[in-house]
Scaffold this active site. Structure first.
Site, short mmCIF file in Angstrom:
data_model
loop_
_atom_site.label_atom_id
_atom_site.label_comp_id
_atom_site.label_asym_id
_atom_site.label_seq_id
_atom_site.Cartn_x
_atom_site.Cartn_y
_atom_site.Cartn_z
N SER A 187 25.81 -39.16 -46.48
CA SER A 187 25.77 -40.60 -46.18
C SER A 187 26.50 -41.47 -47.20
O SER A 187 26.94 -42.57 -46.87
CB SER A 187 24.32 -41.06 -46.06
OG SER A 187 23.60 -40.76 -47.24
N GLU A 213 18.95 -57.40 -47.56
CA GLU A 213 18.19 -56.75 -48.61
C GLU A 213 18.99 -55.53 -49.03
O GLU A 213 19.80 -55.03 -48.27
CB GLU A 213 16.82 -56.32 -48.09
CG GLU A 213 16.79 -54.95 -47.37
CD GLU A 213 17.58 -54.90 -46.08
OE1 GLU A 213 17.90 -55.97 -45.54
OE2 GLU A 213 17.89 -53.79 -45.61
N LYS A 241 26.69 -47.43 -44.62
CA LYS A 241 26.13 -48.78 -44.45
C LYS A 241 27.16 -49.77 -43.92
O LYS A 241 26.82 -50.73 -43.24
CB LYS A 241 25.57 -49.29 -45.78
CG LYS A 241 24.42 -48.45 -46.34
CD LYS A 241 23.13 -48.73 -45.61
CE LYS A 241 21.97 -47.93 -46.22
NZ LYS A 241 20.74 -48.05 -45.42
#
Ligand SMILES: Cc1ncc(COP(=O)(O)O)c(C=O)c1O
Lengths: 390, 266
Positions: A376, A114, A92
């Site tokens: 991830s 968010e 991210k």
């Protein structure tokens, strides 16, 4: 049909998916953002600054790890792209730094985001601290409960975390609330959306910021590319980040959605696997909806996959066969966590564990093929949840 | 019927030198059985027409009050079909123009043409879809044309001239001038940018301009009515229904609020 892999068309469409289904109040900002991003992305100075931060701050390139004991255990050669080792613990951050850099360039002093798993919230709070921006993060109250560690991290980083109590109190509701904030504050605020979702130009822009994952794989593996690439799919940013540079090279691309308690229970997050086309959060895509076109609540043990929609470019990849989409249940994902922890000494995020679990389940079919898993994120945020289920 | 009824409403009120009052109310509040009575009370109190909201699970343009109203209406069983039956009943009973408000997904899910056909059948005169900007509203506009309905397009304080021109070129039945940045909801101060916005719209087109979002009190409505051809008030009315102790209380509270607003736009 000719397949288009570059920019979406001028209406922000990937085939029939994508577009800009947004309130008029946001439309000028979306146009401004599209222009600003297109300019920045073709500006060598912006690109240089982005890659410098990726190197010196995020720790890129992330390693490509040959998972030898997992491979031996499964009888399938498995490689891991270690996004869990990126600063803040997930892919991210690539996108958050890119959008933070852009927000600064656009002169926006405030960012909002968010978050579901909290990883994107932490990444945005980190980027905001790094660039000196104010930061507000919307998070569903259910997710605040199950990802408590990340809530604290965001607060320590100086972000304000706003609990969202509407709907199911999960990721969908957090996106809606962030968008509502943005409708009010758009003139001085940039919305750092956390995945390849939302109205154009977000799916394109986030994909471009995440492409670094797949581009590094090309550099790290040279001509010796894998046969199969697997990634979990919530909104789909880690998957698109690794798929996009590797598409149309004869590699099988597999996205793993959350089957939750099982597709047939209706409690899952498999938007492509069990959804239908429609519009959610500003773009045309696959989503979970009832017979009246009302959005259904998703379910997954992993907050990051607990979302009833998916990025429009994945809808396009699905429709054109550029990638395949399958799903893995909560229980399988939990087994995936333990498997990777015991064999490799890596505790994966529950999201990423879906990709591991798929390889474990499909090991017979995968025999003799080299499988690259996009790991991830790391699982620190999930240990309490995992502990409850052991 | 249809778009023409809206045109003649605005022609009449322009001649009278006043603005129209279009209350917004979510269909199915406080429950599907009592909903019609609320609209009848508002008609009796001086409403000129209605924006009837089909309750939706993900109302992105709506603040907490209308979100809560939508949730409650859905729980009480207000499906899109039930909402459209209510529209038919409202049209039949009050004879006033009705605009149906919904979001893009339920329309696309049903099929744009079928949705518009059903709305026209119910007697609606126009549709308002806040997440279909001009770039995405083409299919809806074509379907509405075929069935004689009007489509409303939004203009916001942030919209530049090029966007306002695109909205005008889309031939809306009226332009919805967003009075406040943000989602629907009550505000102590509202409409500070409305004068400038309406001026910029009027420089481009002479279709009627209706102001909404953030207008809740009679004095705010009066100020908006001085520049716009109409005023939409939603959250302030929905809140009264949500807070009322009984359906009767809801009806009388609402009638009083609408009477005050109707006086203010005159
Ligand atoms: C570690 C991790 N993986 C995957 C995801 C899912 O998002 P995406 O599909 O955009 O990669 C998340 C989202 O929170 C996450 O934290």
């Amino acid at each position: 049909m000719t397949i288009k892999l570059d920019r979406p068309d001028e209406r922000g469409r990937f085939g029939e998916f994508g577009g800009r289904f947004a309130p008029e109040t946001l439309m000028p900002a979306l146009e401004e953002l599209e222009t600003a991003f297109a300019e920045a992305w073709s500006d060598p100075e912006f690109r240089t600054e982005f890659s410098e931060i990726l190197t010196t701050y995020i720790g890129r390139p992330t390693p490509l790890h040959p998972a030898r004991s997992l491979s031996e255990h499964l009888g399938v050669e498995v490689l891991l792209k270690r996004e869990d080792l990126a600063h803040t613990g997930a892919h991210k951050i690539n996108n958050a730094i890119g959008q933070g850099l852009l927000a600064r360039r656009m002169g926006k002093p405030r960012v909002i985001a968010e978050t579901g798993a909290g990883q994107h919230g932490v990444a945005t709070a980190t980027a905001a601290a790094y660039f000196g921006l104010d930061c507000t993060v919307y998070m569903g109250e259910v997710d605040i409960e199950r990802q408590a560690l990340n809530v604290l991290r965001m607060e320590i980083l100086g972000a304000e975390v706003v609990a969202v109590r509407t709907g199911a109190g999960t990721l969908k509701d957090a996106v809606s609330e962030a968008m509502r904030d943005w409708v009010r504050t758009v003139e001085d605020t940039h919305y750092v959306i956390g995945s390849v979702v939302g109205p154009h130009p977000f799916p394109w822009m986030v994909r471009e910021f995440q492409r670094v994952i797949g581009e590094e794989v090309l550099g790290q593996m040279g001509d010796d590319l894998p046969d199969v690439v697997v990634a979990c799919v919530g909104g789909g940013s880690n998957a698109m980040g690794i798929f996009h540079p590797l598409a149309e090279r004869g590699i099988e691309l597999v996205g793993i959605e959350a089957a939750g308690e099982g597709i047939d229970t209706g409690r899952h997050g498999a938007s492509i696997g069990a959804g239908t086309p429609g519009v959610l959060h500003g773009s045309a895509t696959y989503l979970l909806q009832d017979e009246q076109g009302r959005v259904r609540e998703a379910h997954s043990i992993s907050a990051g996959l607990d979302y009833p929609g998916v990025g429009p470019e994945h809808a396009y990849f699905h429709q054109t066969g550029l990638a395949r989409y399958e799903s893995v249940t909560d229980d399988e994902a939990l087994e995936g966590v333990e498997l990777l922890a015991r064999t490799e000494g890596i505790i994966p995020a529950l999201e990423s564990a879906h990709a591991i679990a798929w390889v474990a389940r499909e090991r017979r079919r995968l025999e003799g093929r080299r499988v690259l898993v996009n790991l991830s994120g790391r699982g620190d945020k999930d240990v309490e949840e995992i502990g409850k289920r052991r | 019927m249809g778009r023409e009824r809206l045109s003649s409403l605005f022609a009449r009120t322009r001649a009278e030198g006043r603005a129209v009052l279009l209350p917004y109310m979510t269909a199915g509040l406080p429950d599907p059985g009592t909903s019609l009575a609320l609209f009848e009370a508002m008609a009796g109190a001086g409403a000129d027409g209605f924006e009837v909201g089909i309750p939706y699970t993900d109302p992105l343009m709506d603040g907490p009050v209308i979100q809560q109203g939508s949730e409650r209406a859905i729980e009480a069983g207000t499906s899109p079909d039930v909402a459209l039956e209510l529209v038919a009943a409202v049209v039949e009973s009050t004879g006033l123009p009705v605009l149906v408000m919904t979001y893009a997904n339920p329309i696309l899910h049903r099929g744009v043409d079928e949705f518009v056909a059903v709305a026209a059948e119910a007697g609606a005169d126009g549709v308002i879809v806040p997440d279909l900007p001009v770039e995405e509203s083409g299919p809806l506009r074509r379907a509405a044309d075929r069935h004689g309905l009007g489509v409303v397009q939004f203009v916001a304080p942030t919209s530049g001239t090029a966007r306002i021109e695109a909205v005008a070129a889309a031939d809306p039945c009226f332009v919805y001038a967003v009075a406040e940045m943000g989602v629907t909801g009550e505000r102590a101060e509202a409409g500070g940018r409305l004068d400038g916005l309406v001026g910029r719209i009027r420089a481009v087109t002479d279709v009627p301009v209706v102001a909404g979002v953030g207008i809740s009190t009679p004095s705010q409505a009066a100020a908006a009515a001085r520049v716009a051809d109409g005023v939409i008030v939603g959250s302030a009315l929905v809140r009264r229904v949500l807070e009322a102790d009984s359906p009767d209380a809801a009806t009388s509270e609402l009638a009083q609020a609408v009477a005050d607003l109707a006086a203010a736009v005159r």
